[in-house]
Scaffold this motif. Structure first.
Motif, short mmCIF file in Angstrom:
data_model
loop_
_atom_site.label_atom_id
_atom_site.label_comp_id
_atom_site.label_asym_id
_atom_site.label_seq_id
_atom_site.Cartn_x
_atom_site.Cartn_y
_atom_site.Cartn_z
N UNK A 199 4.79 1.19 0.80
CA UNK A 199 5.54 1.76 -0.33
C UNK A 199 5.70 3.27 -0.18
N UNK A 200 6.96 3.70 -0.27
CA UNK A 200 7.26 5.13 -0.17
C UNK A 200 7.82 5.71 -1.46
N UNK A 201 7.84 4.89 -2.52
CA UNK A 201 8.35 5.36 -3.81
C UNK A 201 7.72 4.50 -4.90
N UNK A 202 6.85 5.09 -5.72
CA UNK A 202 6.23 4.31 -6.78
C UNK A 202 5.73 5.22 -7.89
N UNK B 130 7.33 -0.49 -17.90
CA UNK B 130 7.80 -0.86 -16.57
C UNK B 130 7.54 0.23 -15.54
N UNK B 131 7.14 -0.18 -14.34
CA UNK B 131 6.96 0.73 -13.21
C UNK B 131 7.56 0.06 -11.99
N UNK B 132 7.61 0.80 -10.89
CA UNK B 132 8.21 0.22 -9.68
C UNK B 132 7.40 0.61 -8.45
N UNK B 133 7.63 -0.13 -7.37
CA UNK B 133 7.05 0.17 -6.06
C UNK B 133 8.06 -0.28 -5.01
N UNK B 134 8.53 0.65 -4.17
CA UNK B 134 9.58 0.36 -3.18
C UNK B 134 9.13 0.79 -1.79
N UNK B 135 9.62 0.07 -0.80
CA UNK B 135 9.33 0.47 0.56
C UNK B 135 9.69 -0.59 1.58
N UNK B 136 9.63 -0.24 2.86
CA UNK B 136 9.96 -1.19 3.92
C UNK B 136 8.91 -2.29 4.05
N UNK B 137 9.37 -3.46 4.45
CA UNK B 137 8.49 -4.60 4.72
C UNK B 137 8.23 -4.66 6.22
N UNK C 56 0.85 -1.19 0.00
CA UNK C 56 0.00 0.00 0.00
C UNK C 56 0.88 1.24 0.00
N UNK C 57 0.41 2.28 -0.64
CA UNK C 57 1.09 3.57 -0.66
C UNK C 57 1.06 4.16 0.74
N UNK C 58 2.22 4.57 1.22
CA UNK C 58 2.29 5.11 2.58
C UNK C 58 2.33 6.65 2.55
N UNK C 59 2.15 7.24 3.71
CA UNK C 59 2.21 8.69 3.84
C UNK C 59 3.60 9.22 3.53
N UNK C 60 4.60 8.34 3.51
CA UNK C 60 5.96 8.77 3.22
C UNK C 60 6.23 8.89 1.73
N UNK C 61 5.30 8.49 0.90
CA UNK C 61 5.53 8.53 -0.55
C UNK C 61 5.26 9.93 -1.09
N UNK C 62 6.27 10.51 -1.76
CA UNK C 62 6.15 11.87 -2.28
C UNK C 62 6.40 11.93 -3.78
#
Length: 574
Positions: free
Chosen positions: A166-169, A139-146, A98-104
């Motif tokens: 996810x904080x970067x997508x 291609x796209x990406x989704x990154x973040x802590x588990x 899920x998209x987190x509040x940290x994603x900008x």
């Protein structure tokens, strides 16, 4: 959207996932309650009753309606912690994020979905993942802590569920009201599970612990199964139609067959099992002779267009011997994709413009119904002609385009399928996804069940839709459904589920799957003119794009250790 072969190889063949006490197999001593009778060996299971559930019967499963954005993007409401949001429903991948509040990122700032607040109940594992989506062109990406949090899906709640915040997508899953992806695939493809297990067991080797820890760290539905929280190890999906001719009902039912679908009407076929050499999971020491499923992938007997069998593809696979013809069943793909030569043949047959110039759009008359049919398990499963065409230009209901038809990459390690049957196929067929025994597949093999929902008068319905559009100024009927937040538990001995809600004002909730078995033929037949086909160009790719298949070998990964898995996952493509 499906996970790439390269990453699947890193994960599933990767032997740095540790040996602990052997898992005795996914069994239960108590008889099942109220379950369906499946046409293969079924281990008895017990349904757990949780404190919040009614006392007059055991919980057998749960059900909830689906959201739909222009038939490109199907969503389901999930609650993560105290936040309820919609996520893309994806049978082609295995992970929840899920998209987190940290994603900008630009996409996150433009999203109208409610982000997940990691400062509340999220418990980070210390590892992270980067998941990439797309085929060989996109291609796209989704990154973040588990980490872990309490997650609810279809009124079924699991504590300590693994997910990525996810904080970067730049993934399209955060558009159209969505905030992430719910992967419903097998554990062997779960990179979030791998990262969580790596964090808990940083110094172990082998695949034993990866398999063993599925009950604790695996994908959501896999954990529901291994925790005995649902009656049958399955889920079923039907998709609504929100373009051309608005109809059908979208729903996911977990733990039971949907109301109105009888087991006698289902065609069951085995899921492909993957050898390690093909990108599959290396068998653990406590089950050394087992072969594991990697994807929701089934063999295809034949493909027909307007009643004529299409020639087999001559497209060569990448780096492997030519496998049997198979298809991935993928709700995260808004198209039907197939071998480029077969797709070109289909488009040339239905579109004179494309036949004259393969770089042109495959235009055709809107009411020119065709019949693209897949033979699976000896039965015919057509795609409704209303799901083959799309409006080429607003205001023109005479000329349409076969934009639901595109090519896909050839088979490769970790991705042996030739066809990817996405949402047009799933709007035309109810599909049941049966996991079987997750630790010992030979005891209860995974299966998929199919029921055709295409009516015999499908061509007439297309004609009616075209006529209505012409009367409406050349504009076809269309609508959008928000993901309903009202869900129901399926309780033993009750004819109706016990309704629960996460919102006092739910969106319009699609009703349950067809309520009468008369709508579901026991022997699916192809209507006289029904079409849908894989497509021709990446420019017509789906909103929720497929994932890239990368070439790769297997032997080098055996030399790597588990602490490097997070880094490897950050390079992987889902």
């Amino acid at each position: 959207m499906y996970t790439s072969s390269w990453c699947a190889l890193v994960l599933v063949v990767f032997p740095a996932l540790v040996s602990a006490l052997p898992v005795p197999g996914q069994t239960s001593q108590n008889p099942k309650r109220g379950g369906v009778v499946l046409p293969f060996i079924k281990h008895p299971r017990r349904v757990a009753v949780r404190d919040a559930e009614p006392e007059d019967g055991d919980v057998l499963g749960g059900t909830v309606g689906l959201g739909d954005s222009a038939d490109l993007f199907y969503t389901v409401a999930v609650t993560v912690g105290d936040s309820t949001t919609a996520v893309n429903l994806d049978t082609g991948s295995s992970d929840l994020w899920v998209m987190s509040t940290a994603c900008r990122t630009k996409q996150c700032r433009q999203s109208n979905a409610k982000p997940y607040d990691v400062s509340k109940s999220f418990r980070a594992s210390g590892n992270s993942v980067t998941l990439k989506y797309g085929d060989s062109v996109t291609g796209t990406h989704a990154s973040g802590p588990v980490g872990r949090d309490t997650v609810t899906l279809a009124a079924l709640t699991l504590e300590d569920q693994t997910l990525a915040a996810v904080n970067d997508t730049d993934n399209s899953a955060i558009s159209n009201g969505g905030a992430g992806i719910l992967g419903l695939g097998f554990p062997a493809q779960s990179f979030v599970q791998a990262a969580a297990v790596s964090a808990d067991f940083p110094s172990t080797t082998g695949t034993d612990t990866f398999v063993e820890q599925t009950a604790k760290s695996g994908p959501l539905v896999s954990r529901l199964i291994m925790s005995d929280m649902i009656d049958d190890p399955l889920f079923a999906i039907t998709l609504q139609r929100d373009t051309i001719d608005v109809s059908g009902e979208g729903q996911i039912t977990i733990g039971q067959l949907p109301e109105g679908i009888d087991n006698s009407s289902i065609t069951w076929v085995p899921v492909r099992l993957y050898d390690p050499a093909d990108g599959g999971l290396q068998a653990p020491s406590f089950a050394p002779n087992e072969k594991y499923p990697l994807r929701w992938e089934v063999d295809i007997d034949a493909v027909y267009l307007d009643g004529k069998k299409l020639p087999d593809s001559t497209q060569q696979p990448n780096g492997i011997k030519k496998p049997s013809v198979s298809a991935l069943i993928d709700t995260g793909n808004s198209l039907i994709r197939g071998p480029s030569d077969v797709v070109n043949s289909i488009l040339s047959s239905v579109s004179p413009a494309y036949a004259a110039d393969p770089t042109a759009q495959p235009t055709l008359p809107c009411d020119d119904g065709h019949n693209l049919t897949f033979q699976i398990g000896g039965k015919l499963f057509p795609v409704d002609p209303r799901d083959f065409v799309a409006q080429a230009k607003r205001g023109d209901a005479q000329n349409c385009v076969a934009s639901n038809v595109v090519s896909t990459d050839p088979p490769s390690v970790g991705a042996l399928f030739s066809w990817n049957l996405g949402d047009p196929f799933l709007k035309s067929n109810a599909v049941i996804f049966y996991y079987g025994n997750l630790t010992h597949p030979s005891v209860d093999p995974p299966r998929m069940g199919f029921v055709s929902l295409v009516p015999q008068n499908a061509d007439e319905l297309l004609d009616d839709a075209v006529e209505d559009a012409q009367k409406a100024g050349g504009v076809f009927e269309t609508k959008a459904d928000a993901a309903p937040t009202v869900s129901s538990l399926i309780i033993e001995g009750q004819t109706e589920g016990t309704e629960t809600a996460t919102s006092s004002k739910p969106a319009a909730t699609p009703a349950s799957t067809p309520s009468g078995s008369s709508k579901i033929p026991s022997t699916p037949t192809a209507p006289s003119g029904t079409v849908a086909a894989p497509a021709q160009s990446a420019s017509q790719s789906s909103a929720a794009s497929l994932s890239h298949r990368l070439p790769g070998g297997s032997t080098m990964w055996y030399m790597l250790s588990l602490p490097t898995l997070s880094l490897l996952a950050s390079l992987c493509i889902l």
